[in-house]
Design a protein around this motif. Sequence first.
Motif, PDB file in Angstrom:
ATOM      1  N   GLY A   1      35.294-118.960-102.408  1.00 46.88           N
ATOM      2  CA  GLY A   1      36.429-119.184-103.297  1.00 46.88           C
ATOM      3  C   GLY A   1      36.040-119.476-104.726  1.00 46.88           C
ATOM      4  O   GLY A   1      36.863-119.336-105.641  1.00 46.88           O
ATOM      5  N   ASP A   2      34.782-119.876-104.951  1.00 47.68           N
ATOM      6  CA  ASP A   2      34.325-120.137-106.319  1.00 47.68           C
ATOM      7  C   ASP A   2      34.411-118.885-107.184  1.00 47.68           C
ATOM      8  O   ASP A   2      34.511-118.975-108.413  1.00 47.68           O
ATOM      9  N   TYR A   3      34.356-117.711-106.535  1.00 54.16           N
ATOM     10  CA  TYR A   3      34.414-116.466-107.297  1.00 54.16           C
ATOM     11  C   TYR A   3      35.805-116.189-107.867  1.00 54.16           C
ATOM     12  O   TYR A   3      35.967-115.274-108.680  1.00 54.16           O
ATOM     13  N   LEU A   4      36.780-116.977-107.486  1.00 56.95           N
ATOM     14  CA  LEU A   4      38.125-116.804-108.028  1.00 56.95           C
ATOM     15  C   LEU A   4      38.346-117.636-109.282  1.00 56.95           C
ATOM     16  O   LEU A   4      39.371-117.486-109.953  1.00 56.95           O
ATOM     17  N   ASN A   5      37.396-118.487-109.601  1.00 54.88           N
ATOM     18  CA  ASN A   5      37.575-119.438-110.694  1.00 54.88           C
ATOM     19  C   ASN A   5      36.418-119.353-111.688  1.00 54.88           C
ATOM     20  O   ASN A   5      35.411-118.681-111.455  1.00 54.88           O
TER      21      ASN A   5
ATOM     22  N   GLY B   1      42.405-116.979-114.214  1.00 52.35           N
ATOM     23  CA  GLY B   1      43.855-116.865-114.130  1.00 52.35           C
ATOM     24  C   GLY B   1      44.316-115.622-113.410  1.00 52.35           C
ATOM     25  O   GLY B   1      45.484-115.500-113.062  1.00 52.35           O
ATOM     26  N   ARG B   2      43.394-114.681-113.185  1.00 54.33           N
ATOM     27  CA  ARG B   2      43.680-113.464-112.437  1.00 54.33           C
ATOM     28  C   ARG B   2      42.586-113.276-111.396  1.00 54.33           C
ATOM     29  O   ARG B   2      41.550-113.924-111.434  1.00 54.33           O
TER      30      ARG B   2
ATOM     31  N   ASN C   1      51.919-122.375-105.750  1.00 59.51           N
ATOM     32  CA  ASN C   1      50.599-123.021-105.728  1.00 59.51           C
ATOM     33  C   ASN C   1      49.459-122.033-105.948  1.00 59.51           C
ATOM     34  O   ASN C   1      48.292-122.418-105.855  1.00 59.51           O
ATOM     35  N   HIS C   2      49.792-120.776-106.212  1.00 55.22           N
ATOM     36  CA  HIS C   2      48.759-119.781-106.494  1.00 55.22           C
ATOM     37  C   HIS C   2      47.957-120.211-107.726  1.00 55.22           C
ATOM     38  O   HIS C   2      48.497-120.815-108.659  1.00 55.22           O
ATOM     39  N   HIS C   3      46.654-119.871-107.731  1.00 52.97           N
ATOM     40  CA  HIS C   3      45.803-120.336-108.828  1.00 52.97           C
ATOM     41  C   HIS C   3      46.196-119.749-110.186  1.00 52.97           C
ATOM     42  O   HIS C   3      45.812-120.279-111.230  1.00 52.97           O
ATOM     43  N   TRP C   4      46.966-118.674-110.186  1.00 52.74           N
ATOM     44  CA  TRP C   4      47.429-118.131-111.460  1.00 52.74           C
ATOM     45  C   TRP C   4      48.285-119.138-112.212  1.00 52.74           C
ATOM     46  O   TRP C   4      48.388-119.084-113.441  1.00 52.74           O
TER      47      TRP C   4
END
Length: 335
Positions: free
Chosen positions: A101-105, A113-114, A300-303
Amino acid sequence: MARPRKDSPPDRFTSTEMAVAAGITARSFGVLIENSLAPDTVEYAIGKQAARYWNSFGLGEAALIGAIHKSGAELLMSAKIAHLVIDEFVGPRGHLPSRLGDYLNRPLNPNPGRYPWAEDDPQDWLRIRDDFWLHHILRTRTDIYNIGKAMDGDLVMEIADRRYVFTDFAWSPERKLPRANPWGTTSASDPDWSLEIEGWERGKDAVVRPVHELIDISAMMDDPAAKEAARQREKQTLDARRNAVGLLRVNVSLAIRNAFDAVHEHRLASGSSFDWSAHSQPKPSRYSGSDANGDPLDINHHWYADLSPAERAKRRDEIEEYIAKRDMNDDEPGA
């Protein structure tokens, strides 16, 4: 076990793939099954029959078994330790951290944000909750994934002198935070004491006990003597680690990522085929997916992580309005 049909979901794994994930032979994985030490299976219906498969959680356990075994422990003992470490760690947290999940941030995601891939699929938000799917998308739709590399914050496990088992997160020193124990000790450098092993040389018959069986935590709430005894017991284990003659160390998170990599490469090499529209994720909720603009329906999506309270409230109202209209259209005759 061969994959019997091309339309089986790719997020289910055969015994052969589990052996590949663990880095052991298919026969060795069979030994784990025979001794009731293999990860728990899940069933997936194929036509009129049900086949035995494993999910991503089971693959993570296989990865840990293989990593402990690769570090020098006997196979059955590795499985016994892995199972209990998972029980102790996953209970309060719900999962083993792969760190995928670190690759999403930030800083790994070049598009904060995307998603870090160019084109979104409406099913992405549903699928990436499963490590297999997130790993698959990172491997096939981005060039940011680092194969075989340790990451900041990886979960590590240590066994001192084949007796004391510890878990910790390998954060860089500047990100290391103090931890607190029920008996009042805090430290930013010492790992968590998780298990104790008695009679390692007895292999499968060795006794592995979690900390809550060694210390009466409930008694410590009202008994200062019990609290002090617990503190001294932990000090004894940490001293044993500092003065250990032998220290077995496993990067659990990296082992899981490597396991997904191994299965990925195995499937490419063997020419495995799948229906990539099939998956074994739970039925989507009304907030799964996205609206007509491609924006997620889950608030709650990270966007939406950086929205102000007012912006978040506005977006929540927009989501509810969109869902209400969508449901109304679905209920119309001929829809």
